[in-house]
Design an enzyme around this catalytic site. Structure first.
Site, PDB file in Angstrom:
ATOM      1  N   GLY A  14      40.697  38.581  29.952  1.00 11.91           N
ATOM      2  CA  GLY A  14      39.400  38.756  30.617  1.00 11.91           C
ATOM      3  C   GLY A  14      38.508  37.550  30.359  1.00 11.91           C
ATOM      4  CB  SER A  16      37.723  35.586  34.913  1.00 10.22           C
ATOM      5  OG  SER A  16      37.873  36.973  34.682  1.00 10.22           O
ATOM      6  NE  ARG A  17      34.538  39.472  36.603  1.00 12.16           N
ATOM      7  CZ  ARG A  17      34.262  40.757  36.357  1.00 12.16           C
ATOM      8  NH1 ARG A  17      33.012  41.124  36.137  1.00 12.16           N
ATOM      9  NH2 ARG A  17      35.215  41.664  36.351  1.00 12.16           N
ATOM     10  CG  ASP A  65      46.676  45.700  34.966  1.00 11.91           C
ATOM     11  OD1 ASP A  65      46.078  45.847  33.875  1.00 11.91           O
ATOM     12  OD2 ASP A  65      46.797  46.616  35.808  1.00 11.91           O
ATOM     13  CB  SER A 144      32.007  48.780  22.015  1.00 15.78           C
ATOM     14  OG  SER A 144      30.766  49.311  22.418  1.00 15.78           O
ATOM     15  CE1 TYR A 157      34.174  49.900  27.026  1.00 15.53           C
ATOM     16  CE2 TYR A 157      32.398  50.702  25.614  1.00 15.53           C
ATOM     17  CZ  TYR A 157      33.119  49.648  26.166  1.00 15.53           C
ATOM     18  OH  TYR A 157      32.788  48.356  25.848  1.00 15.53           O
ATOM     19  CE  LYS A 161      36.024  48.195  24.315  1.00 13.71           C
ATOM     20  NZ  LYS A 161      36.685  46.881  24.265  1.00 13.71           N
ATOM     21  CB  ILE A 190      26.704  41.870  25.620  1.00 14.63           C
ATOM     22  CG1 ILE A 190      27.035  42.226  24.157  1.00 14.63           C
ATOM     23  CG2 ILE A 190      26.644  40.365  25.832  1.00 14.63           C
ATOM     24  CD1 ILE A 190      25.991  41.832  23.130  1.00 14.63           C
TER      25      ILE A 190
HETATM   26  P1  NDP Z   1      32.887  42.213  32.140  1.00 15.81           P
HETATM   27  O1  NDP Z   1      32.965  43.467  32.928  1.00 15.81           O
HETATM   28  O2  NDP Z   1      31.751  41.274  32.363  1.00 15.81           O
HETATM   29  O3  NDP Z   1      34.270  41.383  32.345  1.00 15.81           O
HETATM   30  C1  NDP Z   1      35.467  42.072  32.197  1.00 15.81           C
HETATM   31  C2  NDP Z   1      36.584  41.058  32.090  1.00 15.81           C
HETATM   32  O4  NDP Z   1      37.800  41.768  31.818  1.00 15.81           O
HETATM   33  C3  NDP Z   1      36.798  40.278  33.369  1.00 15.81           C
HETATM   34  O5  NDP Z   1      37.199  38.970  33.008  1.00 15.81           O
HETATM   35  C4  NDP Z   1      37.955  41.023  34.040  1.00 15.81           C
HETATM   36  O6  NDP Z   1      38.760  40.204  34.877  1.00 15.81           O
HETATM   37  C5  NDP Z   1      38.752  41.447  32.828  1.00 15.81           C
HETATM   38  N1  NDP Z   1      39.603  42.606  33.066  1.00 15.81           N
HETATM   39  C6  NDP Z   1      39.232  43.877  33.372  1.00 15.81           C
HETATM   40  N2  NDP Z   1      40.315  44.665  33.512  1.00 15.81           N
HETATM   41  C7  NDP Z   1      41.387  43.876  33.291  1.00 15.81           C
HETATM   42  C8  NDP Z   1      42.782  44.089  33.299  1.00 15.81           C
HETATM   43  N3  NDP Z   1      43.298  45.298  33.555  1.00 15.81           N
HETATM   44  N4  NDP Z   1      43.602  43.040  33.029  1.00 15.81           N
HETATM   45  C9  NDP Z   1      43.096  41.803  32.769  1.00 15.81           C
HETATM   46  N5  NDP Z   1      41.778  41.545  32.735  1.00 15.81           N
HETATM   47  C10 NDP Z   1      40.942  42.566  32.998  1.00 15.81           C
HETATM   48  O7  NDP Z   1      32.986  42.655  30.600  1.00 15.81           O
HETATM   49  P2  NDP Z   1      32.199  42.128  29.317  1.00 15.81           P
HETATM   50  O8  NDP Z   1      32.273  40.664  29.250  1.00 15.81           O
HETATM   51  O9  NDP Z   1      30.878  42.801  29.269  1.00 15.81           O
HETATM   52  O10 NDP Z   1      33.076  42.786  28.152  1.00 15.81           O
HETATM   53  C11 NDP Z   1      34.109  42.080  27.487  1.00 15.81           C
HETATM   54  C12 NDP Z   1      34.621  42.950  26.341  1.00 15.81           C
HETATM   55  O11 NDP Z   1      33.547  43.251  25.453  1.00 15.81           O
HETATM   56  C13 NDP Z   1      35.178  44.292  26.801  1.00 15.81           C
HETATM   57  O12 NDP Z   1      36.282  44.649  25.984  1.00 15.81           O
HETATM   58  C14 NDP Z   1      34.017  45.242  26.553  1.00 15.81           C
HETATM   59  O13 NDP Z   1      34.454  46.571  26.385  1.00 15.81           O
HETATM   60  C15 NDP Z   1      33.437  44.648  25.293  1.00 15.81           C
HETATM   61  N6  NDP Z   1      32.037  45.007  25.085  1.00 15.81           N
HETATM   62  C16 NDP Z   1      31.085  44.751  26.049  1.00 15.81           C
HETATM   63  C17 NDP Z   1      29.772  45.118  25.823  1.00 15.81           C
HETATM   64  C18 NDP Z   1      28.675  44.891  26.824  1.00 15.81           C
HETATM   65  O14 NDP Z   1      27.578  45.454  26.632  1.00 15.81           O
HETATM   66  N7  NDP Z   1      28.868  44.083  27.851  1.00 15.81           N
HETATM   67  C19 NDP Z   1      29.364  45.784  24.579  1.00 15.81           C
HETATM   68  C20 NDP Z   1      30.437  45.986  23.640  1.00 15.81           C
HETATM   69  C21 NDP Z   1      31.722  45.611  23.894  1.00 15.81           C
HETATM   70  P3  NDP Z   1      38.354  39.915  36.452  1.00 15.81           P
HETATM   71  O15 NDP Z   1      37.238  38.897  36.402  1.00 15.81           O
HETATM   72  O16 NDP Z   1      39.586  39.351  37.050  1.00 15.81           O
HETATM   73  O17 NDP Z   1      37.925  41.206  37.025  1.00 15.81           O
END
Ligand code: NDP
Length: 249
Positions: A14, A16-17, A65, A144, A157, A161, A190
């Site tokens: 993940g 990418s974002r 995936d 988390s 979720y 976590k 975040i």
């Molecule tokens: P985002 O939703 O911004 O980004 C999710 C990322 O995960 C994207 O890069 C997406 O790829 C990738 N992804 C999702 N599903 C899959 C899959 N099946 N296979 C491969 N890649 C996948 O998430 P965050 O940056 O906010 O979160 C990142 C991590 O931090 C997560 O584990 C989240 O649970 C954890 N977290 C986030 C918090 C928050 O408040 N944001 C708080 C606590 C923990 P694509 O771009 O291709 O869709």
């Protein structure tokens, strides 16, 4: 790009974002060669790769995936063949499917479990032997605060976590003998796409729950991951809270 991680291959799921993107950029700044995994958003992954190359670093995007074992294993094999053994694995990819327990469908239950928990096994087991043979490395798992305190509408979720913490502690015990350190970071809320669906009122409420009075930034999580990977020579099995004081609120 010269740095403390020079020549080390880092795979960020993940990447990418959001938080994963910030981690990929931060590790590249430290000299790591980046494998940027994504699921659906190729443009976003390619823009992270371009940004790293623009800084003079090396990176490549990999679609898979991470909830799927065969895809995860094939991706790791491709990364190793292209770039060398993975010395740093950041299990960051994550998904949500918010619903209260009474209304939650089996599909909604399984989505975060598959993406957030199965991926830990799929990726970590795939890099494990080569990482150990190469002299060890770091696995960092994204947990988390929701896995620590629970939250309404997030039983699926939160369970996933909390599992990340159990996985971290158990794998740290197995990894020590080959110098593989396994740690977790437990962010509060975040400001990424993951919470972009919140309305203004819900967002304000979350900001108010943190002692610091605001949401965190992806870069603030990436900085802690950088610390673990670059400085955490005596850290394993640890869970680091990065939540703006929300735990105490
Ligand atoms: P985002 O939703 O911004 O980004 C999710 C990322 O995960 C994207 O890069 C997406 O790829 C990738 N992804 C999702 N599903 C899959 C899959 N099946 N296979 C491969 N890649 C996948 O998430 P965050 O940056 O906010 O979160 C990142 C991590 O931090 C997560 O584990 C989240 O649970 C954890 N977290 C986030 C918090 C928050 O408040 N944001 C708080 C606590 C923990 P694509 O771009 O291709 O869709």
């Amino acid at each position: 790009m010269a740095g403390v991680l020079d020549g080390q291959v880092a795979l960020v799921t993940g990447g990418s974002r959001g938080i994963g993107r910030a981690i990929a950029l931060e590790l590249a700044k430290q000299g790591a060669t980046l494998a940027v995994n994504y699921h659906a958003n190729a443009d976003a992954a390619n823009s992270v790769v371009s940004e790293i190359e623009g800084m003079g670093g090396k990176a490549k995007a990999y679609q898979a995936d991470v909830s799927d074992y065969d895809q995860s294993k094939a991706m790791v094999e491709q990364v190793m063949s292209d770039l060398g053994p993975v010395r740093i694995l950041i299990n960051n990819a994550g998904a949500t499917a918010d619903r209260t327990l009474a209304r939650m469908t089996p599909e909604e239950w399984h989505k975060p479990i598959a993406t957030n928990v199965d991926s830990l096994y799929n990726l970590t087991s795939s890099v494990w032997k080569a990482m150990g043979d190469a002299g060890g490395g770091h696995v960092v798992n994204l947990s988390s605060i929701v896995g620590q305190t629970g939250r309404v509408g997030l039983v699926n979720y939160g369970t996933s976590k909390a599992a990340a913490i159990g996985f971290t502690r158990a794998a740290a015990r197995e990894g020590a003998r080959t110098n593989i350190k396994v740690n977790a970071v437990a962010p509060g809320f975040i400001d990424t796409d993951m919470i972009s669906g919140l309305n203004e009122e819900a967002r304000k409420r979350l900001e108010g729950e943190a002692l610091l009075g605001r949401l965190g930034k992806a870069e603030e999580i990436a900085a802690v991951v950088r610390f673990i990977v670059c400085e955490g020579t005596y850290m394993t099995g640890a869970v680091i809270d990065v939540n703006g004081g929300m735990f105490l609120g």
